[in-house]
Design a protein around this motif. Structure first.
Motif, PDB file in Angstrom:
ATOM      1  N   PRO A   1      39.411  34.035-145.338  1.00  0.00           N
ATOM      2  CA  PRO A   1      40.564  34.781-146.152  1.00  0.00           C
ATOM      3  C   PRO A   1      39.830  35.852-147.202  1.00  0.00           C
ATOM      4  N   GLN A   2      38.533  35.667-147.097  1.00  0.00           N
ATOM      5  CA  GLN A   2      37.695  36.388-148.172  1.00  0.00           C
ATOM      6  C   GLN A   2      37.581  38.004-147.540  1.00  0.00           C
ATOM      7  N   GLN A   3      37.695  37.935-146.232  1.00  0.00           N
ATOM      8  CA  GLN A   3      37.502  39.250-145.520  1.00  0.00           C
ATOM      9  C   GLN A   3      38.749  40.102-146.030  1.00  0.00           C
ATOM     10  N   GLY A   4      39.960  39.476-146.412  1.00  0.00           N
ATOM     11  CA  GLY A   4      41.227  40.238-146.938  1.00  0.00           C
ATOM     12  C   GLY A   4      42.331  39.585-146.156  1.00  0.00           C
ATOM     13  N   ALA A   5      42.940  38.748-147.159  1.00  0.00           N
ATOM     14  CA  ALA A   5      43.929  37.976-146.774  1.00  0.00           C
ATOM     15  C   ALA A   5      44.674  37.319-147.883  1.00  0.00           C
ATOM     16  N   ASP A   6      45.883  37.603-148.101  1.00  0.00           N
ATOM     17  CA  ASP A   6      46.781  36.942-149.415  1.00  0.00           C
ATOM     18  C   ASP A   6      47.333  35.765-148.767  1.00  0.00           C
ATOM     19  N   TYR A   7      48.157  34.923-149.697  1.00  0.00           N
ATOM     20  CA  TYR A   7      48.538  33.592-149.389  1.00  0.00           C
ATOM     21  C   TYR A   7      49.487  33.682-148.394  1.00  0.00           C
ATOM     22  N   ASP A   8      50.373  34.706-148.550  1.00  0.00           N
ATOM     23  CA  ASP A   8      51.733  34.803-147.573  1.00  0.00           C
ATOM     24  C   ASP A   8      50.947  35.132-146.158  1.00  0.00           C
ATOM     25  N   THR A   9      49.944  35.754-145.972  1.00  0.00           N
ATOM     26  CA  THR A   9      49.161  35.834-144.586  1.00  0.00           C
ATOM     27  C   THR A   9      48.795  34.598-144.105  1.00  0.00           C
ATOM     28  N   LEU A  10      47.934  34.004-145.029  1.00  0.00           N
ATOM     29  CA  LEU A  10      47.424  32.740-144.493  1.00  0.00           C
ATOM     30  C   LEU A  10      48.580  31.773-144.307  1.00  0.00           C
ATOM     31  N   LEU A  11      49.648  31.376-144.952  1.00  0.00           N
ATOM     32  CA  LEU A  11      50.956  30.926-144.794  1.00  0.00           C
ATOM     33  C   LEU A  11      51.528  31.147-143.407  1.00  0.00           C
ATOM     34  N   THR A  12      51.843  32.363-143.012  1.00  0.00           N
ATOM     35  CA  THR A  12      52.098  32.653-141.582  1.00  0.00           C
ATOM     36  C   THR A  12      51.241  32.405-140.623  1.00  0.00           C
ATOM     37  N   VAL A  13      49.825  32.444-140.851  1.00  0.00           N
ATOM     38  CA  VAL A  13      49.018  31.885-139.822  1.00  0.00           C
ATOM     39  C   VAL A  13      49.243  30.385-139.508  1.00  0.00           C
ATOM     40  N   ALA A  14      49.150  29.762-140.495  1.00  0.00           N
ATOM     41  CA  ALA A  14      49.388  28.267-140.519  1.00  0.00           C
ATOM     42  C   ALA A  14      50.421  27.939-140.013  1.00  0.00           C
ATOM     43  N   LYS A  15      51.566  28.456-140.256  1.00  0.00           N
ATOM     44  CA  LYS A  15      52.776  28.138-139.728  1.00  0.00           C
ATOM     45  C   LYS A  15      52.603  28.295-138.136  1.00  0.00           C
ATOM     46  N   ALA A  16      52.180  29.415-137.588  1.00  0.00           N
ATOM     47  CA  ALA A  16      52.026  29.799-136.294  1.00  0.00           C
ATOM     48  C   ALA A  16      50.979  28.802-135.685  1.00  0.00           C
ATOM     49  N   THR A  17      50.078  28.458-136.587  1.00  0.00           N
ATOM     50  CA  THR A  17      49.144  26.976-136.120  1.00  0.00           C
ATOM     51  C   THR A  17      49.829  25.981-135.630  1.00  0.00           C
ATOM     52  N   GLU A  18      50.652  25.694-136.545  1.00  0.00           N
ATOM     53  CA  GLU A  18      51.697  24.440-136.449  1.00  0.00           C
ATOM     54  C   GLU A  18      52.598  24.528-135.233  1.00  0.00           C
ATOM     55  N   ASP A  19      53.357  25.716-134.992  1.00  0.00           N
ATOM     56  CA  ASP A  19      54.387  26.010-134.122  1.00  0.00           C
ATOM     57  C   ASP A  19      53.720  25.934-132.697  1.00  0.00           C
TER      58      ASP A  19
ATOM     59  N   ARG B   1      52.862  18.893-140.249  1.00  0.00           N
ATOM     60  CA  ARG B   1      51.943  18.224-138.787  1.00  0.00           C
ATOM     61  C   ARG B   1      50.341  18.495-139.031  1.00  0.00           C
ATOM     62  N   ILE B   2      50.095  19.740-139.064  1.00  0.00           N
ATOM     63  CA  ILE B   2      48.667  20.009-138.899  1.00  0.00           C
ATOM     64  C   ILE B   2      47.951  19.480-140.045  1.00  0.00           C
ATOM     65  N   ARG B   3      46.544  19.265-139.490  1.00  0.00           N
ATOM     66  CA  ARG B   3      45.302  18.949-140.697  1.00  0.00           C
ATOM     67  C   ARG B   3      44.898  20.130-141.145  1.00  0.00           C
ATOM     68  N   LEU B   4      44.555  19.973-142.404  1.00  0.00           N
ATOM     69  CA  LEU B   4      43.953  20.993-143.336  1.00  0.00           C
ATOM     70  C   LEU B   4      42.837  20.967-143.900  1.00  0.00           C
ATOM     71  N   GLY B   5      42.099  21.844-144.048  1.00  0.00           N
ATOM     72  CA  GLY B   5      40.611  21.700-144.922  1.00  0.00           C
ATOM     73  C   GLY B   5      39.719  22.756-144.675  1.00  0.00           C
ATOM     74  N   THR B   6      38.548  22.574-145.052  1.00  0.00           N
ATOM     75  CA  THR B   6      37.597  23.694-145.421  1.00  0.00           C
ATOM     76  C   THR B   6      36.309  23.596-144.667  1.00  0.00           C
ATOM     77  N   LEU B   7      35.712  24.797-144.138  1.00  0.00           N
ATOM     78  CA  LEU B   7      34.661  24.747-143.382  1.00  0.00           C
ATOM     79  C   LEU B   7      33.618  25.963-144.279  1.00  0.00           C
ATOM     80  N   MET B   8      33.059  25.680-145.154  1.00  0.00           N
ATOM     81  CA  MET B   8      32.756  24.760-145.821  1.00  0.00           C
ATOM     82  C   MET B   8      33.149  24.832-147.268  1.00  0.00           C
ATOM     83  N   THR B   9      33.321  23.761-148.315  1.00  0.00           N
ATOM     84  CA  THR B   9      33.644  24.159-149.567  1.00  0.00           C
ATOM     85  C   THR B   9      32.160  23.922-150.194  1.00  0.00           C
ATOM     86  N   ALA B  10      31.692  24.918-151.062  1.00  0.00           N
ATOM     87  CA  ALA B  10      30.389  25.164-151.525  1.00  0.00           C
ATOM     88  C   ALA B  10      30.262  24.216-152.655  1.00  0.00           C
ATOM     89  N   ALA B  11      29.393  23.271-152.580  1.00  0.00           N
ATOM     90  CA  ALA B  11      28.807  22.163-153.538  1.00  0.00           C
ATOM     91  C   ALA B  11      28.645  22.912-155.035  1.00  0.00           C
TER      92      ALA B  11
END
Length: 307
Positions: free
Chosen positions: A9-27, A67-77
């Protein structure tokens, strides 16, 4: 072979865009939605409208998916203190009903630290190791008891070690190319080892090192899941592959060499090569988040052909 959608998302995406992709991922039947943890764009992207925080994003998605799993690749310590991170991840896990996974890495992008006033320590690997011990130690502490830690970089005293994740222990992902310390760290703390953006040959070599480290640590051979992260660019024909490659500023030949690119048949064949060296999960790095037809094609013509 599990297929997971992985976004930057740092390349250019707001929350609504990510939500749309996440819902498509699930569907569309994918296993999980993952995102990077960065605060600054890379390369030629404009990065607009600006960064979204990984764990705030995942908290929102936890309530808007089922349903889908959610996570980070990778959270920075380097971004968060380990006690705070343990609280954040546990809370999002509870919000999701136990669907969260934590990918944790040392942090590497110095410029984003400078841009947002985040300290960028010289010794990062030692901090990562202490963070892993603390985060997993806090989750493992019995309710009603306290947790203490006296390390080189972090100290905790009389921590109530709360809250607890809904799933008890959140699966921990560790990844990277390091030949010595990374396998040792994975063998001690990880539930999954991820090899990012690597050839089949390099993947096989690193998986072997990790398996050796797991054996030396006295853990069962199948204690870890082994996975890859690869950029994906699939088209129904060569013209569609070229169009999608151009949309993300990449060359088709380069993507076919370094990622999963081509027609569905080509991509399925290459996935099989990763499976042969032990990979059972792929994180598909999707760089054009507006192209939902791409996800539909992968689901219909690639995922459907995998065992």
């Amino acid at each position: 072979m599990d297929l997971r959608i992985f976004t930057e998302p740092q390349q250019g995406a707001d929350y609504d865009t990510l939500l749309t992709v996440a819902k498509a991922t699930e569907d569309l039947g994918f296993d999980a939605f993952f995102r990077s943890d960065h605060y600054l764009k890379m390369g030629d992207a404009d990065g607009l409208p600006g960064p979204t925080d990984a764990w705030i994003t995942l908290a929102g998605l936890a309530r808007e998916t089922s349903r889908i799993r959610l996570g980070t690749l990778m959270t920075a310590a380097t971004f968060r203190l380990p006690g705070v991170l343990a609280i954040q991840v546990a809370q999002v896990d509870r919000m999701s009903g136990g669907r969260v996974e934590l990918g944790l890495g040392a942090g590497w992008f110095e410029q984003e630290h400078e841009a947002y006033g985040i300290p960028f320590p010289k010794e990062k690997f030692g901090r990562l190791e202490e963070q892993l011990e603390i985060v997993t130690g806090l989750w493992a502490t019995e309710v009603g008891k306290t947790y203490d830690f006296d390390g080189t970089y972090y100290q905790l005293k009389d921590s109530p070690a709360l809250p607890k994740p809904a799933q008890g222990r959140v699966p921990v992902l560790i990844g990277g190319h390091g030949a010595r310390r990374t396998p040792r760290l994975a063998a001690r703390y990880a539930d999954e080892f991820n090899m990012p953006f690597s050839s089949v040959e390099d993947t096989a070599a690193q998986f072997g090192r990790v398996r050796d480290a797991v054996a030396e640590a006295g853990r069962p051979a199948d204690a870890l899941t082994y996975s890859n992260a690869l950029v994906v660019c699939v088209g129904r024909d060569d013209q569609e592959v070229a169009r999608r490659a151009a949309a993300i500023g990449r060359e088709v030949d380069e993507l076919k060499t370094n990622g999963l690119a081509g027609t569905p048949a080509e991509v399925v064949e290459k996935i099989g090569r990763y499976a042969e060296v032990g990979s059972t999960r792929l994180y598909l790095q999707v760089l054009d988040l507006d192209d939902l037809d791409h996800l539909e094609l992968i689901s219909d013509k690639v995922q459907s052909q995998l065992p």
